[in-house]
Design a protein around this motif. Structure first.
Motif, PDB file in Angstrom:
ATOM      1  N   GLY A   1       0.807  -1.210   0.000  1.00 30.52           N
ATOM      2  CA  GLY A   1       0.000   0.000   0.000  1.00 30.52           C
ATOM      3  C   GLY A   1       0.837   1.254   0.000  1.00 30.52           C
ATOM      4  O   GLY A   1       0.666   2.141   0.836  1.00 30.52           O
ATOM      5  N   ARG A   2       1.764   1.369  -0.965  1.00 24.64           N
ATOM      6  CA  ARG A   2       2.713   2.482  -0.967  1.00 24.64           C
ATOM      7  C   ARG A   2       2.022   3.846  -1.020  1.00 24.64           C
ATOM      8  O   ARG A   2       2.564   4.831  -0.551  1.00 24.64           O
ATOM      9  CB  ARG A   2       3.663   2.354  -2.164  1.00 24.64           C
ATOM     10  CG  ARG A   2       4.624   1.187  -2.033  1.00 24.64           C
ATOM     11  CD  ARG A   2       5.489   1.079  -3.278  1.00 24.64           C
ATOM     12  NE  ARG A   2       6.365  -0.073  -3.203  1.00 24.64           N
ATOM     13  CZ  ARG A   2       7.584  -0.043  -2.697  1.00 24.64           C
ATOM     14  NH1 ARG A   2       8.059   1.059  -2.213  1.00 24.64           N
ATOM     15  NH2 ARG A   2       8.325  -1.132  -2.662  1.00 24.64           N
ATOM     16  N   THR A   3       0.837   3.905  -1.629  1.00 24.29           N
ATOM     17  CA  THR A   3       0.177   5.194  -1.773  1.00 24.29           C
ATOM     18  C   THR A   3      -0.592   5.615  -0.536  1.00 24.29           C
ATOM     19  O   THR A   3      -1.043   6.745  -0.435  1.00 24.29           O
ATOM     20  CB  THR A   3      -0.781   5.161  -2.969  1.00 24.29           C
ATOM     21  OG1 THR A   3      -1.723   4.083  -2.774  1.00 24.29           O
ATOM     22  CG2 THR A   3      -0.015   4.916  -4.263  1.00 24.29           C
ATOM     23  N   SER A   4      -0.795   4.725   0.410  1.00 19.29           N
ATOM     24  CA  SER A   4      -1.537   5.068   1.627  1.00 19.29           C
ATOM     25  C   SER A   4      -1.082   4.174   2.762  1.00 19.29           C
ATOM     26  O   SER A   4      -0.509   3.113   2.547  1.00 19.29           O
ATOM     27  CB  SER A   4      -3.049   4.894   1.402  1.00 19.29           C
ATOM     28  OG  SER A   4      -3.358   3.549   1.102  1.00 19.29           O
ATOM     29  N   PHE A   5      -1.354   4.635   3.972  1.00 20.70           N
ATOM     30  CA  PHE A   5      -1.008   3.863   5.164  1.00 20.70           C
ATOM     31  C   PHE A   5      -2.313   3.565   5.899  1.00 20.70           C
ATOM     32  O   PHE A   5      -2.851   4.420   6.601  1.00 20.70           O
ATOM     33  CB  PHE A   5      -0.050   4.664   6.058  1.00 20.70           C
ATOM     34  CG  PHE A   5       0.642   3.829   7.098  1.00 20.70           C
ATOM     35  CD1 PHE A   5       1.836   3.212   6.805  1.00 20.70           C
ATOM     36  CD2 PHE A   5       0.090   3.640   8.359  1.00 20.70           C
ATOM     37  CE1 PHE A   5       2.494   2.440   7.752  1.00 20.70           C
ATOM     38  CE2 PHE A   5       0.719   2.876   9.306  1.00 20.70           C
ATOM     39  CZ  PHE A   5       1.927   2.264   9.000  1.00 20.70           C
ATOM     40  N   GLY A   6      -2.836   2.351   5.695  1.00 18.91           N
ATOM     41  CA  GLY A   6      -4.162   2.031   6.208  1.00 18.91           C
ATOM     42  C   GLY A   6      -4.142   1.068   7.368  1.00 18.91           C
ATOM     43  O   GLY A   6      -3.129   0.869   8.042  1.00 18.91           O
ATOM     44  N   TRP A   7      -5.298   0.430   7.573  1.00 16.86           N
ATOM     45  CA  TRP A   7      -5.447  -0.497   8.697  1.00 16.86           C
ATOM     46  C   TRP A   7      -4.523  -1.700   8.569  1.00 16.86           C
ATOM     47  O   TRP A   7      -4.026  -2.215   9.569  1.00 16.86           O
ATOM     48  CB  TRP A   7      -6.905  -0.960   8.790  1.00 16.86           C
ATOM     49  CG  TRP A   7      -7.830   0.099   9.288  1.00 16.86           C
ATOM     50  CD1 TRP A   7      -8.735   0.836   8.564  1.00 16.86           C
ATOM     51  CD2 TRP A   7      -7.928   0.577  10.641  1.00 16.86           C
ATOM     52  NE1 TRP A   7      -9.390   1.734   9.369  1.00 16.86           N
ATOM     53  CE2 TRP A   7      -8.907   1.596  10.655  1.00 16.86           C
ATOM     54  CE3 TRP A   7      -7.277   0.255  11.828  1.00 16.86           C
ATOM     55  CZ2 TRP A   7      -9.267   2.277  11.817  1.00 16.86           C
ATOM     56  CZ3 TRP A   7      -7.618   0.933  12.983  1.00 16.86           C
ATOM     57  CH2 TRP A   7      -8.603   1.932  12.980  1.00 16.86           C
ATOM     58  N   LEU A   8      -4.302  -2.166   7.344  1.00 18.19           N
ATOM     59  CA  LEU A   8      -3.403  -3.315   7.155  1.00 18.19           C
ATOM     60  C   LEU A   8      -2.000  -2.972   7.628  1.00 18.19           C
ATOM     61  O   LEU A   8      -1.368  -3.758   8.343  1.00 18.19           O
ATOM     62  CB  LEU A   8      -3.385  -3.726   5.683  1.00 18.19           C
ATOM     63  CG  LEU A   8      -2.415  -4.859   5.316  1.00 18.19           C
ATOM     64  CD1 LEU A   8      -2.725  -6.133   6.104  1.00 18.19           C
ATOM     65  CD2 LEU A   8      -2.451  -5.137   3.813  1.00 18.19           C
ATOM     66  N   ASN A   9      -1.517  -1.796   7.242  1.00 19.04           N
ATOM     67  CA  ASN A   9      -0.179  -1.382   7.674  1.00 19.04           C
ATOM     68  C   ASN A   9      -0.101  -1.247   9.188  1.00 19.04           C
ATOM     69  O   ASN A   9       0.880  -1.670   9.814  1.00 19.04           O
ATOM     70  CB  ASN A   9       0.184  -0.053   7.021  1.00 19.04           C
ATOM     71  CG  ASN A   9       0.066  -0.089   5.511  1.00 19.04           C
ATOM     72  OD1 ASN A   9      -1.023   0.034   4.984  1.00 19.04           O
ATOM     73  ND2 ASN A   9       1.180  -0.270   4.833  1.00 19.04           N
ATOM     74  N   SER A  10      -1.146  -0.668   9.778  1.00 21.86           N
ATOM     75  CA  SER A  10      -1.160  -0.505  11.241  1.00 21.86           C
ATOM     76  C   SER A  10      -1.177  -1.859  11.937  1.00 21.86           C
ATOM     77  O   SER A  10      -0.477  -2.069  12.942  1.00 21.86           O
ATOM     78  CB  SER A  10      -2.390   0.309  11.661  1.00 21.86           C
ATOM     79  OG  SER A  10      -2.364   1.597  11.071  1.00 21.86           O
ATOM     80  N   GLY A  11      -1.982  -2.797  11.408  1.00 26.80           N
ATOM     81  CA  GLY A  11      -2.026  -4.131  11.996  1.00 26.80           C
ATOM     82  C   GLY A  11      -0.694  -4.856  11.904  1.00 26.80           C
ATOM     83  O   GLY A  11      -0.264  -5.530  12.852  1.00 26.80           O
ATOM     84  N   LEU A  12      -0.017  -4.702  10.760  1.00 24.43           N
ATOM     85  CA  LEU A  12       1.294  -5.324  10.588  1.00 24.43           C
ATOM     86  C   LEU A  12       2.316  -4.730  11.543  1.00 24.43           C
ATOM     87  O   LEU A  12       3.153  -5.448  12.108  1.00 24.43           O
ATOM     88  CB  LEU A  12       1.761  -5.165   9.136  1.00 24.43           C
ATOM     89  CG  LEU A  12       1.033  -6.027   8.103  1.00 24.43           C
ATOM     90  CD1 LEU A  12       1.361  -5.572   6.689  1.00 24.43           C
ATOM     91  CD2 LEU A  12       1.383  -7.503   8.279  1.00 24.43           C
ATOM     92  N   LEU A  13       2.270  -3.408  11.738  1.00 23.89           N
ATOM     93  CA  LEU A  13       3.175  -2.788  12.697  1.00 23.89           C
ATOM     94  C   LEU A  13       2.908  -3.287  14.113  1.00 23.89           C
ATOM     95  O   LEU A  13       3.840  -3.487  14.901  1.00 23.89           O
ATOM     96  CB  LEU A  13       3.045  -1.270  12.640  1.00 23.89           C
ATOM     97  CG  LEU A  13       3.798  -0.556  11.515  1.00 23.89           C
ATOM     98  CD1 LEU A  13       3.574   0.952  11.604  1.00 23.89           C
ATOM     99  CD2 LEU A  13       5.286  -0.870  11.551  1.00 23.89           C
TER     100      LEU A  13
END
Length: 487
Positions: free
Chosen positions: A235-247
């Motif tokens: 999701g290079r164009t946005s930082f969404g729930w998936l990115n937050s969950g992975l972090l």
């Protein structure tokens, strides 16, 4: 069966030039570094062709690159520790063989996901090669020549990165996408032969042989690093729930990893190592400057094409300046570190990077290609001076039983710096651009974005200089440098 020259490969006295077996041993290490960096860069130019060949979307075909990156990042520390336990020479030979076999499997891939799986195997081989080449320098050359050896490895890494896109384009044009991976097979076999024939066989101490591999720690570390890598890349164009969950997964896995390491007699990463200020400062500085170097690769093409209005062919030539400077400066930088000491050269390299990022943060478009090339050349020269000295400062004082894991940590810090730079500094660049995309950005927007990005990069580079300036060089490295300078 041991190579005939195994016992005489290590020099016993200081000399101005290494013996022939040592030169061939260094050649095998340099080729291993070249193959690992070439494997990362050569595939990128083939993504459009692969998307057409397998009738896949960009989101699917980017896994050809991402699988390689994930395998390296998640396993690079673990393979270093495994090399400490099983023997670094033996594991490096296995890594080269795996990389070569996986390259052949990539070329024969009947489907995209077969190719992705083979790329993950290739990434595992590359992780072994990247880590153990650094670790094996200490078994191949004297400490007083460590900087020169590190400079050679840095040069070949830069050559592989610079050569990948141009070589990949020629291979695709002449032979199709299969050649992107087949080229690694003869090079891999040559590297394997040289490494088997000339790398010294160093008996492991009995104490090392009694240590056990930390399987649970490996799983937790790989999970945490894998989650962080995906969070920084999907999701290079946005930082969404998936990115937050992975972090969140990365943070939880990291916390569990620390708890497990505290309770084990033979941990994957002995946490006491992080009380060593030279080690911690070297890792931190490596991550900070890697983030800045990633920004040059990320922002440069947009500045050249949109602000300066250059055609793609000229953009490619200008972008090759940085890797070429790094390739030309690597070996001399290593020799300077041997002669003048790692601390002065590390500080000189970072000071040069500070100047380069300052130029990038203020360069006006009216200076055209010449102004950009000057700023990039200064920045890259600073990185080329810094990297061999920093690698030598981190690796030279390390005891034999920890050399593999420290080499893994050194490579990991650089990879995490690249990932974080792409995400964080990429977000800084995007913050100045129009919300409806880069395609409608004006030259002024891109210029302002580049200036802001490298103002942040300037702060990171200055922080790396302060960290390095506050760290004393171990006495053993000082003495090695002094002996070398007197010759």
């Amino acid at each position: 069966m041991k190579p005939a020259n195994a016992e005489q490969s290590l020099p016993t006295t200081a000399a101005h030039s290494p013996s022939t077996p040592v030169r061939w041993a260094l050649t095998s290490l340099a080729l291993s570094t070249l193959l690992a960096s070439l494997g990362a860069s050569v595939a990128t130019v083939g993504l459009p062709v692969l998307a057409e060949a397998f009738e896949a979307s960009f989101a699917q075909v980017q896994w050809v690159v991402l699988a390689y990156l994930l395998a390296i990042t998640t396993l690079i520390v673990s393979v270093g520790r495994l090399g400490d336990l099983l023997g670094r020479r033996k594991l490096l030979l296995a890594g080269i063989a795996l990389f070569t076999l996986a390259s052949a499997l990539c070329a024969l891939a009947p489907s995209l996901w077969w190719l992705v799986a083979a790329r993950a195997l290739q990434g595992l081989g590359a992780a072994i090669m990247m880590t153990l080449t650094l670790a094996l320098v200490g078994e191949t050359v004297e400490k007083s020549r460590t900087g020169s050896a590190m400079g050679l490895l840095a040069t070949l890494s830069a050559v592989g990165t610079a050569l990948g896109p141009s070589l990949g384009g020629l291979l695709i044009t002449g032979f199709g996408w299969h050649a992107l991976f087949l080229i690694n097979v003869p090079l891999g076999l040559l590297t394997l032969l040289l490494a088997w024939r000339f790398l010294p066989v160093v008996p492991r101490p009995i104490a090392i042989g009694r240590l056990r591999f930390d399987g649970l720690g490996t799983l937790l570390l790989a999970t945490g690093l894998g989650a962080y890598t995906l969070a920084m890349t999907v999701g290079r164009t946005s930082f969404g729930w998936l990115n937050s969950g992975l972090l969140l997964v990365a943070v939880i896995s990291g916390g569990l990893f620390v708890q497990v390491q505290r309770r084990l007699d033979s941990p994957l990463i002995p946490l006491a190592m992080f009380r060593d200020r030279p080690l911690v400062s070297g890792l931190a500085a490596s991550a900070l400057v890697a983030a800045v170097m990633m920004a040059t690769l990320l922002v440069g093409p947009f500045y050249l094409s949109i602000t300066l209005g250059l055609p793609p062919a000229i953009v490619g030539l200008v972008l090759a300046v940085g890797p070429c400077v790094a390739a030309l400066a690597g070996v001399p930088a290593g020799r300077l570190a041997d002669r003048f000491g790692v601390r002065p050269m590390r500080l000189a390299g970072l000071a040069t990077m500070v100047l380069g990022t300052l130029l990038l943060s203020r360069i006006p478009p009216t200076q055209g290609i010449a102004g950009y090339v000057l700023a990039i050349a200064v920045t890259t020269l600073g990185y080329a001076l810094f990297q061999p000295a920093n690698n030598a400062a981190v690796m030279a004082p390390v005891s034999d039983d920890k050399r593999g894991v420290v080499a893994g940590l050194l490579n990991l810090s650089r990879n995490l710096g690249f990932l974080s730079g792409a995400s964080v500094l990429g977000a800084v660049f995007a913050a100045v651009l129009p919300t409806n995309g880069i395609s409608v950005a004006s030259p002024e927007d891109v210029t302002n974005g580049m200036h802001l990005t490298f103002a942040a990069g300037l702060a990171l580079t200055a922080l790396a200089w302060l960290i390095s300036a506050a760290t004393r060089v171990p006495e053993r490295l000082k003495q090695s440098a002094e002996r070398t300078s007197k010759r």
